[in-house]
Design a protein around this motif. Structure first.
Motif, mmCIF file in Angstrom:
data_model
loop_
_atom_site.group_PDB
_atom_site.id
_atom_site.type_symbol
_atom_site.label_atom_id
_atom_site.label_comp_id
_atom_site.label_asym_id
_atom_site.label_seq_id
_atom_site.Cartn_x
_atom_site.Cartn_y
_atom_site.Cartn_z
ATOM 1 N N PHE A 173 0.812 -1.367 0.280
ATOM 2 C CA PHE A 173 0.136 -0.115 -0.216
ATOM 3 C C PHE A 173 0.859 1.441 -0.422
ATOM 4 O O PHE A 173 1.890 1.731 0.898
ATOM 5 C CB PHE A 173 -1.047 0.074 1.137
ATOM 6 C CG PHE A 173 -2.149 1.790 1.401
ATOM 7 C CD1 PHE A 173 -2.922 0.641 0.034
ATOM 8 C CD2 PHE A 173 -1.631 2.602 1.955
ATOM 9 C CE1 PHE A 173 -4.276 1.732 0.459
ATOM 10 C CE2 PHE A 173 -2.596 3.243 2.008
ATOM 11 C CZ PHE A 173 -3.837 2.968 1.376
ATOM 12 N N PRO A 174 0.259 2.125 -0.709
ATOM 13 C CA PRO A 174 0.902 3.275 -1.098
ATOM 14 C C PRO A 174 1.411 4.369 0.174
ATOM 15 O O PRO A 174 1.226 5.144 0.754
ATOM 16 C CB PRO A 174 1.135 4.506 -2.116
ATOM 17 C CG PRO A 174 -0.367 3.953 -1.947
ATOM 18 C CD PRO A 174 -0.551 2.169 -1.628
ATOM 19 N N TYR A 175 2.128 3.958 1.138
ATOM 20 C CA TYR A 175 2.431 4.346 2.616
ATOM 21 C C TYR A 175 3.590 5.132 2.968
ATOM 22 O O TYR A 175 4.785 4.890 3.762
ATOM 23 C CB TYR A 175 2.722 3.251 3.725
ATOM 24 C CG TYR A 175 2.859 3.625 5.168
ATOM 25 C CD1 TYR A 175 2.478 5.013 5.686
ATOM 26 C CD2 TYR A 175 2.415 2.662 6.709
ATOM 27 C CE1 TYR A 175 2.601 5.328 6.555
ATOM 28 C CE2 TYR A 175 2.936 3.007 7.881
ATOM 29 C CZ TYR A 175 2.713 4.361 8.348
ATOM 30 O OH TYR A 175 3.048 4.173 9.508
ATOM 31 N N HIS A 176 2.977 6.644 2.401
ATOM 32 C CA HIS A 176 3.952 7.423 1.544
ATOM 33 C C HIS A 176 5.408 7.813 3.543
ATOM 34 O O HIS A 176 6.424 8.320 2.282
ATOM 35 C CB HIS A 176 3.638 9.017 1.276
ATOM 36 C CG HIS A 176 4.526 10.108 0.737
ATOM 37 N ND1 HIS A 176 4.738 11.035 1.577
ATOM 38 C CD2 HIS A 176 5.795 9.498 -0.575
ATOM 39 C CE1 HIS A 176 6.364 11.281 0.476
ATOM 40 N NE2 HIS A 176 5.939 11.175 -0.521
ATOM 41 N N PHE A 177 5.097 7.813 3.958
ATOM 42 C CA PHE A 177 5.465 8.527 5.109
ATOM 43 C C PHE A 177 6.584 7.133 5.607
ATOM 44 O O PHE A 177 7.457 7.455 6.132
ATOM 45 C CB PHE A 177 4.906 8.497 5.946
ATOM 46 C CG PHE A 177 5.795 8.896 8.020
ATOM 47 C CD1 PHE A 177 6.159 10.289 7.947
ATOM 48 C CD2 PHE A 177 5.961 8.102 8.436
ATOM 49 C CE1 PHE A 177 7.438 10.666 8.934
ATOM 50 C CE2 PHE A 177 6.569 8.491 9.987
ATOM 51 C CZ PHE A 177 6.848 9.152 10.138
ATOM 52 N N ARG A 178 6.777 6.221 5.227
ATOM 53 C CA ARG A 178 7.447 5.105 5.716
ATOM 54 C C ARG A 178 7.658 3.940 4.214
ATOM 55 O O ARG A 178 8.337 2.562 3.897
ATOM 56 C CB ARG A 178 6.392 3.670 6.948
ATOM 57 C CG ARG A 178 6.905 4.485 8.053
ATOM 58 C CD ARG A 178 6.512 3.317 9.133
ATOM 59 N NE ARG A 178 7.132 4.128 9.979
ATOM 60 C CZ ARG A 178 7.445 4.974 10.640
ATOM 61 N NH1 ARG A 178 8.906 4.805 10.517
ATOM 62 N NH2 ARG A 178 7.419 5.390 12.091
ATOM 63 N N GLY A 179 7.131 4.702 3.122
ATOM 64 C CA GLY A 179 8.002 4.184 2.123
ATOM 65 C C GLY A 179 9.067 4.713 0.922
ATOM 66 O O GLY A 179 9.704 5.497 2.315
ATOM 67 N N PRO A 180 9.600 4.700 0.036
ATOM 68 C CA PRO A 180 11.439 4.747 -0.017
ATOM 69 C C PRO A 180 11.409 6.571 -0.411
ATOM 70 O O PRO A 180 10.294 6.970 -0.505
ATOM 71 C CB PRO A 180 11.379 4.461 -1.735
ATOM 72 C CG PRO A 180 10.347 3.018 -1.740
ATOM 73 C CD PRO A 180 9.360 3.905 -0.786
ATOM 74 N N LYS A 181 12.403 7.110 0.082
ATOM 75 C CA LYS A 181 12.415 8.184 0.056
ATOM 76 C C LYS A 181 12.826 8.774 -1.181
ATOM 77 O O LYS A 181 13.443 8.206 -1.916
ATOM 78 C CB LYS A 181 13.876 8.769 1.414
ATOM 79 C CG LYS A 181 13.267 7.949 2.776
ATOM 80 C CD LYS A 181 12.144 8.883 3.037
ATOM 81 C CE LYS A 181 11.933 8.121 4.627
ATOM 82 N NZ LYS A 181 10.932 8.265 5.179
ATOM 83 N N GLY A 182 12.111 10.452 -1.387
ATOM 84 C CA GLY A 182 13.405 10.489 -2.274
ATOM 85 C C GLY A 182 12.730 10.964 -3.544
ATOM 86 O O GLY A 182 12.592 11.537 -4.908
ATOM 87 N N MET A 183 10.654 10.312 -3.122
ATOM 88 C CA MET A 183 9.888 10.698 -4.081
ATOM 89 C C MET A 183 8.564 11.146 -3.623
ATOM 90 O O MET A 183 8.204 11.343 -1.900
ATOM 91 C CB MET A 183 9.588 8.744 -3.924
ATOM 92 C CG MET A 183 9.811 7.605 -4.655
ATOM 93 S SD MET A 183 9.279 6.233 -5.254
ATOM 94 C CE MET A 183 9.791 5.454 -5.769
ATOM 95 N N SER A 184 8.269 11.494 -4.437
ATOM 96 C CA SER A 184 6.948 12.590 -3.716
ATOM 97 C C SER A 184 5.697 11.597 -3.171
ATOM 98 O O SER A 184 6.116 10.565 -4.052
ATOM 99 C CB SER A 184 6.675 13.536 -4.807
ATOM 100 O OG SER A 184 5.780 13.278 -6.119
ATOM 101 N N LYS A 185 4.529 12.297 -3.128
ATOM 102 C CA LYS A 185 3.584 11.294 -2.294
ATOM 103 C C LYS A 185 3.102 10.556 -3.361
ATOM 104 O O LYS A 185 2.947 9.408 -3.931
ATOM 105 C CB LYS A 185 2.761 12.292 -2.081
ATOM 106 C CG LYS A 185 1.959 11.106 -0.566
ATOM 107 C CD LYS A 185 0.560 11.647 0.108
ATOM 108 C CE LYS A 185 -0.185 10.329 0.264
ATOM 109 N NZ LYS A 185 -1.097 10.925 1.699
#
Length: 455
Positions: A173-185
Motif C-alpha cells: 500500500f502506498p504508505y508514503h511516510f514509510r515508503g522509499p525516500k526521495g519520492m513525492s507522494k
C-alpha cells in the motif's frame, strides 16, 4: 456491585477472545452523550475514536435513538423471508446514491456485521468468477476476523491458530511516510501501481496466463483509507492507476467502507475521493450509529441480480432486521438534509491544522495526515521516524486516568492505537464534534504527550 467485583467476575466468566484490554485494569463505562463517555464516578472522557468510527453521529444521538424507539413499538421483529418498508427504502437510497455517483445500477444485500458482509462479498466474487478463490489485498489492510475475512487481512496473528485456508496475496500500500525516500507522494503512488502491474508482465510472475487471457485472482479488496493499519491516506492518483490495471486484466474491485463509510472522510464512501468506480462496496458500522448491528454489500447489477445470485445465496436470521434498517434509513434521511460534506471537510481541516501545530511542539509526532475527520498522528522516537509504541501505550494509559485539567475541569481522553507498528493514534471523532471540542482535544493531547514523554 462494586467495580472491583465486576472486574473479578469479568476475569472469571468472560472470554477474552471477543475484546482487547488496552489498559489494565480495563475501564467500565456507565453512560455516554455526544462526544463523551462517563464512568460510574461521573468522570468525563472525550472520545476521539467513537467505537472505531461506528458512532459517527455522536453518542445517544436523539434523532437516531428515537428512530429505534418508534420501530420498537411498531415492528421490532420480523423474519427475513418477509418484507418490511424500512429494508426496501434503505436499499433504494443506497443504490440511488451509487447510481448518482458512479453511474452504475446495483442492489444491496444486508447482513449483521462488517465481517459477515465481507464473507457475503467473497461468496459473491466466487460466484461471479466461476469459483476463483484467490484475491489480492493490501499490506496493512484489515477486513475482519471471521475465517474468510481473516484470510484477506494482512496480519498473520489473526490466522495463526486456526489452520490453513486460502490467503490473499498482499500488495504494498502506498504508505508514503514509510515508503522509499526521495519520492513525492504521487510518484510513490505511481511506483506502487507499477510494482503491482509487474505481476502481469510474464506468466512466470505467477498470476496471469497470457495464452488463456486469465488471471488466477478474482478480485482486489481495498480500504481506500486504511483503518486498523493506521488511517494511511494514499496519493490521490493511486486508485485511478490501480483500477486501470484491474480493468485490463478482468479483476473486480471490492471496496471495504466499513470504517470509512458514512461521511467519515467527508463523502458517503471514501472511494469517491479517488475517481474510480467500484464493483462491490462493503459497508457497516456507522450506518446505524452503533445502535443495532446492520451491515451489507452493494454490488453492480451484473454481479448480484437474482438470476446470477438467487434467493438464499447467503443468509443470516438477523440480516435485514427491522431495528437496524429503521435507524439506517433515518441515518440516510439525516445525511440528505444537511451538507455533511462541507461540514466534515471544514472540521477535518481545522483538526488537521491543529495537529500540525501540535507536531511543531512535539518532536515525537513523526507524521500527521487526514482526510475529512479520519486523522492520524504517528508517535515516534525523538528522531521523528523510529516507531515508539511504548510511548503511545503510556499516552493511552494517561488518558484513561481522567485527571487531565483544562479550564478548571477534569477530563479523560479516549485514544485508539493503530498502525503497522501500533504507534499511530487513529482519530475518528464524532462528525458532530464542535470546534470548541476540537480545541479541547488539542489541549488534552498536549498534556498527555507532555506527561508521557516525561515518563
Amino acid at each position: 456491585m462494586s467495580i472491583d467485583q465486576l472486574l473479578q467476575d469479568e476475569a472469571r466468566y468472560c472470554s477474552f477472545g471477543d475484546t482487547v484490554h488496552y489498559i489494565d485494569p480495563p475501564k467500565i463505562f456507565d453512560r455516554c452523550e455526544g462526544s463523551y463517555l462517563f464512568d460510574a464516578a461521573g468522570s468525563r472522557y472525550l472520545d476521539l475514536q467513537m467505537w472505531y468510527s461506528a458512532v459517527n453521529f455522536g453518542y445517544a444521538n436523539p434523532r437516531l435513538n428515537d428512530a429505534v424507539k418508534r420501530q420498537l413499538d411498531r415492528l421490532p421483529q420480523v423474519a427475513s423471508q418477509y418484507l418490511h418498508v424500512e429494508k426496501i427504502e434503505l436499499a433504494r437510497r443506497l443504490c440511488q446514491h451509487n447510481q448518482d455517483k458512479f453511474g452504475l445500477e446495483g442492489r444491496v444485500h444486508f447482513n449483521v456485521g462488517g465481517s459477515q458482509s465481507i464473507e457475503d462479498s467473497l461468496k459473491l466474487v466466487r460466484n461471479a468468477t466461476q469459483g476463483k478463490s484467490l484475491v489480492f489485498a493490501f499490506e496493512g489492510g484489515y477486513h475482519g476476523r471471521t475465517l474468510g475475512a481473516s484470510a484477506i487481512t494482512s496480519s498473520y496473528r489473526y490466522r495463526r491458530r486456526y489452520g490453513h485456508f486460502d490467503r490473499a496475496q498482499f500488495i504494498e500500500f502506498p504508505y508514503h511516510f514509510r515508503g522509499p525516500k526521495g519520492m513525492s507522494k504521487e510518484e510513490y503512488g505511481d511506483y506502487c501501481v507499477a510494482k503491482f502491474e509487474r505481476l502481469f508482465e510474464s506468466e512466470y510472475n505467477g498470476v496471469w496466463d497470457p495464452k488463456a487471457g486469465q488471471c488466477e485472482y478474482a478480485a482486489f479488496y481495498v480500504e481506500p483509507i486504511q483503518g486498523t493499519g493506521g488511517y494511511v491516506i494514499p496519493p490521490r492518483n493511486f486508485f485511478t492507476g490501480l483500477k486501470r490495471v484491474l480493468d485490463k486484466y478482468g479483476i473486480l474491485l471490492v471496496v471495504d467502507e466499513i470504517q470509512m463509510g458514512f461521511f467519515r472522510t467527508g463523502k458517503l464512501w471514501s472511494i469517491e475521493h479517488f475517481g474510480v468506480k467500484p464493483d462491490v462496496v462493503v459497508f457497516g458500522k456507522a450506518l446505524t450509529n452503533g445502535l443495532n448491528p446492520l451491515a451489507g454489500i452493494w454490488a453492480r447489477e451484473e454481479l448480484i441480480n437474482p438470476k446470477v445470485f438467487p434467493p438464499g445465496s447467503t443468509h443470516s436470521t438477523f440480516a435485514s432486521n427491522p431495528l437496524g434498517t429503521a435507524v439506517g434509513l433515518e441515518t440516510m434521511k439525516m445525511l440528505a438534509e444537511e451538507d455533511y460534506e462541507s461540514m466534515v471537510m471544514a472540521k477535518g481541516q481545522y483538526f488537521l491544522d491543529a495537529l500540525r501545530e501540535l507536531q511543531k511542539r512535539h518532536k515525537v509526532i513523526g507524521d500527521v495526515d487526514g482526510l475529512g475527520l479520519a486523522l492520524r498522528a504517528e508517535i515516534c522516537q525523538e528522531d521523528g521516524y523510529t516507531p515508539n509504541k511504548a510511548l503511545l501505550d503510556r499516552m493511552v494509559d494517561i488518558g484513561m486516568e481522567a485527571d487531565l485539567l483544562v479550564d478548571g475541569q477534569r477530563y479523560g481522553l479516549v485514544l485508539d492505537v493503530g498502525g503497522y507498528h501500533k504507534n499511530t493514534i487513529t482519530l475518528a471523532p464524532a462528525l458532530t464534534i464542535s470546534y470548541e471540542e476540537i480545541d479541547l482535544a488539542m489541549k488534552l493531547l498536549d498534556q498527555v504527550l507532555t506527561r508521557a514523554v516525561r515518563g
